[in-house]
Motif scaffolding. Sequence first.
Motif, mmCIF file in Angstrom:
data_model
loop_
_atom_site.group_PDB
_atom_site.id
_atom_site.type_symbol
_atom_site.label_atom_id
_atom_site.label_comp_id
_atom_site.label_asym_id
_atom_site.label_seq_id
_atom_site.Cartn_x
_atom_site.Cartn_y
_atom_site.Cartn_z
ATOM 1 N N TYR A 88 47.136 36.436 -14.593
ATOM 2 C CA TYR A 88 45.877 37.369 -14.240
ATOM 3 C C TYR A 88 44.888 36.720 -13.321
ATOM 4 C CZ TYR A 88 41.711 40.140 -14.627
ATOM 5 O OH TYR A 88 40.659 40.856 -14.097
ATOM 6 N N GLU A 89 44.547 35.519 -13.716
ATOM 7 C CA GLU A 89 43.474 34.826 -12.848
ATOM 8 C C GLU A 89 43.963 34.446 -11.574
ATOM 9 O OE1 GLU A 89 40.405 34.098 -13.497
ATOM 10 O OE2 GLU A 89 40.398 34.901 -15.532
ATOM 11 N N ARG A 91 46.108 36.153 -9.812
ATOM 12 C CA ARG A 91 46.239 37.402 -8.841
ATOM 13 C C ARG A 91 44.684 37.861 -8.550
ATOM 14 N NH1 ARG A 91 49.191 43.071 -9.851
ATOM 15 N NH2 ARG A 91 48.163 44.225 -8.162
ATOM 16 N N ALA A 92 43.947 37.745 -9.577
ATOM 17 C CA ALA A 92 42.475 37.849 -9.351
ATOM 18 C C ALA A 92 42.184 37.158 -8.072
ATOM 19 C CB ALA A 92 41.672 37.817 -10.353
ATOM 20 N N ARG A 94 43.700 35.756 -5.800
ATOM 21 C CA ARG A 94 44.132 36.164 -4.621
ATOM 22 C C ARG A 94 43.635 37.426 -3.937
ATOM 23 N NH1 ARG A 94 50.381 33.963 -5.175
ATOM 24 N NH2 ARG A 94 49.947 31.927 -5.070
ATOM 25 N N ASP A 95 43.198 38.448 -4.698
ATOM 26 C CA ASP A 95 42.830 39.679 -4.394
ATOM 27 C C ASP A 95 41.353 39.518 -4.168
ATOM 28 O OD1 ASP A 95 45.200 40.753 -5.097
ATOM 29 O OD2 ASP A 95 44.588 41.658 -6.996
ATOM 30 N N ALA A 96 40.618 38.384 -4.365
ATOM 31 C CA ALA A 96 39.123 38.399 -4.019
ATOM 32 C C ALA A 96 38.867 38.118 -2.711
ATOM 33 C CB ALA A 96 38.491 37.514 -4.987
#
Length: 96
Positions: A88-89, A91-92, A94-96
Motif C-alpha cells: 500500500y505504501e 503504491r501510495a 508512486r501515486d503521489a
Amino acid sequence: DDEASFWLLVAVAESLLPLDYYTPSMVGLRTDQRILEALVGTQLPRLGAHLRRLCISTPLYSTKWLLCVFTSCVPTHTMLRVWDVFFYEVRAARDA
C-alpha cells in the motif's frame, strides 16, 4: 504455486526494495537500518536507550527481517499484514 511465489519475490526485490539491497555493499539495507535506528530512537526512546545500554546494534536484529522481507521471522498472519502495508505504501508513494 512455487513459480508464482518466486516471481513475486523477484518483483519485490527488483522493483520495490531500494537499490543496492542485495549487493555486496548492501547500501540499501544499511540505509534502511539507519532509518530504523532513527525511528526507534524517536518513536520508542526507552527501547532505543535500552538497546544501546545492552550494546545491541540495529543490524544485529534487523538484517534478517529486512533481507527476507519479514518472511521468516514473524507468524504468517503478521507477515501478510506487513506486506499489505508495504504494498500500500509503495503504491501510495508512486501515486503521489
